[in-house]
Design a protein around this motif. Structure first.
Motif: not given
Length: 240
Positions: A14-23, A84-91
């Motif tokens: 995980r990177r600091v700039r990753d953005v949570p994506l709630f699927f 540089n600013r990736r999405g990171r999925c949770f659901t």
């Protein structure tokens, strides 16, 4: 899937700039998770509709500081991100028959026709989870689409379960390294325990009944996805 390359794999560091994506599948705690994200200070979310995603892309919303994305349109939403600013999925995955029942009773049509009539109609919910994870929103679904959906869920999403609300949230919290204060915990507990959004009481369908079988026949791929999600929930324990 190359179309989702801007979403981090679940095992990527995980990177600091990753953005949570709630699927978010309808009737699967989407409203509740919007409130929970606010509890932990994530106020600026977008992405519930295709228009909102399109506008967000035009306005470089993620680049300019949106805190999270909440949507079922995972393929379209992936275009909001960058290397540089990736999405990171949770659901949160819910039993398909229970989810479809809940959806029906949330629709205005439920005041005019029975669940069985809806289940026999062309308007009935059919394999939504498989469709959105395979990007086959219309037309025939095949085993290949199911395989794609499983692979996307496995590689791209931390899986929570509707029937394991507390354990799922705790897993997400650890995965995103969220530091909580006591007031945050109280806020979250309220939404997970008794004040979860859009809660609706409705009749339940008995397994093996005519209506159950009708809904099952329209959601066989999603039933496979659900059982796969159960196994992923166990497999991913070590990721968070």
């Amino acid at each position: 899937d190359g179309r989702l390359k801007r979403l981090a794999d679940v095992e990527d560091r995980r990177r600091v700039r990753d953005v949570p994506l709630f699927f978010h599948m309808p009737r699967s705690m989407g409203g509740t998770y919007r409130e929970i994200l606010k509890c932990v200070g994530i106020e600026r979310t977008l992405g519930s509709s295709l228009d909102e995603i399109k506008n967000g892309k035009q306005n470089s919303a993620v680049k300019n500081g949106v805190d999270a994305v909440v949507t079922q349109y995972i393929y379209s939403a992936s275009t909001l991100f960058s290397s540089n600013r990736r999405g990171r999925c949770f659901t949160i995955i819910r039993h398909p028959i229970e989810r479809v029942q809940s959806l029906f009773y949330s629709l205005s049509i439920s005041e005019h026709i029975s669940l069985e009539m809806w289940a026999r109609s062309r308007r009935v919910e059919s394999n939504r989870l498989t469709r959105f994870l395979s990007n086959q929103l219309e037309g025939e679904l095949t085993q290949n689409h199911l395989n794609t959906a499983k692979e996307v869920l496995r590689r791209k999403c931390i899986v929570g379960l509707f029937e394991e609300k507390v354990d799922s949230w705790q897993r997400f919290q650890r995965y995103f390294s969220m530091k909580l204060q006591s007031k945050d915990t109280e806020c979250i507990d309220r939404y997970l325990s008794y004040d979860w959004k859009n809660k609706r009481l409705h009749p339940t369908v008995e397994e093996g009944s005519t209506v159950w079988n009708l809904l099952f026949s329209q959601n066989e791929f999603d039933m496979e996805m659900y059982h796969y999600a159960l196994s992923l929930f166990e497999q991913q324990k070590g990721l968070a």
